[in-house]
Design an enzyme around this catalytic site. Structure first.
Site, short mmCIF file in Angstrom:
data_model
loop_
_atom_site.label_atom_id
_atom_site.label_comp_id
_atom_site.label_asym_id
_atom_site.label_seq_id
_atom_site.Cartn_x
_atom_site.Cartn_y
_atom_site.Cartn_z
N TYR A 93 9.10 -79.61 15.29
CA TYR A 93 8.31 -79.71 16.52
C TYR A 93 6.85 -80.07 16.30
O TYR A 93 6.14 -80.30 17.27
CB TYR A 93 8.40 -78.39 17.30
N HIS B 187 6.69 -70.45 11.72
CA HIS B 187 6.54 -69.28 12.59
C HIS B 187 7.12 -68.04 11.90
O HIS B 187 6.49 -66.98 11.87
CB HIS B 187 7.24 -69.53 13.91
N ARG C 167 -1.60 -71.65 11.98
CA ARG C 167 -0.73 -71.17 10.90
C ARG C 167 -0.31 -72.38 10.07
O ARG C 167 0.23 -73.36 10.58
CB ARG C 167 0.47 -70.40 11.44
#
Length: 395
Positions: A299, A290, A286
């Site tokens: 992250y 998210h 992706r």
């Protein structure tokens, strides 16, 4: 030595090796064992079998890819404007959703998580679907009529239901399969294992579509499983697991088509053998967050995204169509205009839906419990007494 002699051949070989090395260096999937049709540059690989589709079918896949990307861009913008709720972007993962849906029959059921918007686009349900993201349950009821189960926020909770539907199709001798989509994080849930075990024991016509984008929100793949691959998990349940380049729409189509044909092999003496479920691991990435409530820079290194963008499914499909003479500049422009129109019409239709406060009570229970019934009557009574305007927020 003349210019066509051994020295020139050696130089050509060296240049080819250098080019191959450069491709491998920029291809995040270069070292993976997986099924592919298109290379990173959009050209069919030398040993690949291009699906036997008509020119219009190839263009339809591209059109749905472009429309899905355009919808994704507009949806993120709408969320930032407060016009829809929290949204799960799909940029980078359109190839698996669109390719897999084109591989299914219209009668086949799709049960998805929340990022496979390409399945909705491919089934021409976008205008019906968008109201969901604006808080209207009509958006999920409408897509059910198109053989798409409502999206599922609970991780892996829909897998046993999908297998149950597939078992029902088999029990009734219906020529239908269920393609159930989920992320790699879902494989850590008990529902995943229960569904896989049931499907393996009872040979339900189920195609398990695991989208491995490397991250379960902020948890990397390396902390999600000790298995060498997610496809390997199928072995424990007695059926096949396959890995495919999920950013290659044609590879996604081919693998799902074969899996669906195998799953729907009703007769035991079928040329494909007895019906069996299949687990497909789509390797993809992706490009964005998210969800719109997520900050991926917390992250993952933003520089890690760039190599994956070299596998953009839209670019690869467009190159394939151009190089095979199936589309030109005018055709590409027409596809983009079509995508703009489809998305704009869907937004207009969704924003014209009028909210009914009674809807929030209609979908949780078949028969309302006394306390919920009391709350419903209290709310609707207040609306009647004070009017809709008293409950509307000024924009």
């Amino acid at each position: 030595m003349d210019e066509n002699g051994a020295d020139a051949d050696a130089a050509d070989d060296a240049d080819a090796d250098a080019a191959d090395h450069a491709d491998a260096a920029t291809d995040p999937l270069a070292d993976e064992e997986l099924y592919r049709v298109l290379g990173p540059d959009g050209h069919p690989l030398p040993d690949a079998t291009v699906p036997d589709l008509s020119d219009e079918e190839f263009r339809a896949i591209y059109r749905d890819l472009v429309t899905t990307r355009r919808f994704d861009e507009r949806a993120v913008s709408l969320q930032r404007q407060g016009r829809i709720g929290t949204y799960a972007p799909c940029a980078g993962q359109e190839g698996s959703a669109v390719g897999s849906t084109h591989a299914l029959a219209d009668r086949d059921l799709i049960s998805y998580q929340y990022r496979e918007h390409g399945a909705i686009v491919a089934r021409d349900l976008l205008s019906d679907y968008l109201p969901y993201w604006m808080g209207h349950e009509s958006g999920t009821a409408a897509i059910a009529d198109g053989n798409v189960f409502p999206l599922n926020i609970g991780i892996a909770a829909h897998l046993p239901h999908a297998v149950g539907a597939a078992w029902a199709f088999d029990y009734r001798n219906e020529d239908r399969v269920v393609a159930v989509h989920f992320g790699d994080g879902a494989t850590s849930e008990g529902d995943f294992h229960e569904a896989m075990n049931f499907a393996g024991v009872f040979d339900t016509p189920t195609v398990f579509c695991c989208h491995n984008n490397g991250w379960a929100i902020s948890i990397p793949e390396s902390r999600q499983t000790a298995s060498a691959t997610f496809a390997d998990k199928a072995t424990a349940y007695g059926f096949e697991g396959v890995r495919v380049d999920g950013m290659d729409p044609l590879a996604s189509y081919a693998v799902v088509r074969e899996a669906a044909d195998r799953a729907r092999s009703i007769e035991a003496d079928s040329d494909d053998g007895p019906a069996r479920p299949v687990l497909i691991e789509f390797l993809e990435y992706r490009f964005g967050a998210h969800t719109t409530a997520d900050d991926p820079s917390a992250y993952r290194d933003p520089d890690d995204v760039d190599p994956w963008k070299s596998l953009d499914p839209l670019d690869r499909m467009e190159t394939f169509l151009r190089e095979t003479g199936r589309i030109d500049d005018e055709g590409v422009a027409a596809v983009r205009d079509h995508a703009d129109d489809v998305v704009a019409e869907a937004i207009d239709a969704a924003e014209s839906v009028e909210a009914d406060p009674a809807d929030m009570f209609d979908y949780a229970y078949a028969d309302l419990p006394p306390e919920i019934r009391r709350q419903r009557e209290e709310l609707l009574g207040a609306v009647d007494e004070h009017g809709d305007g008293a409950f509307l927020r000024e924009e």
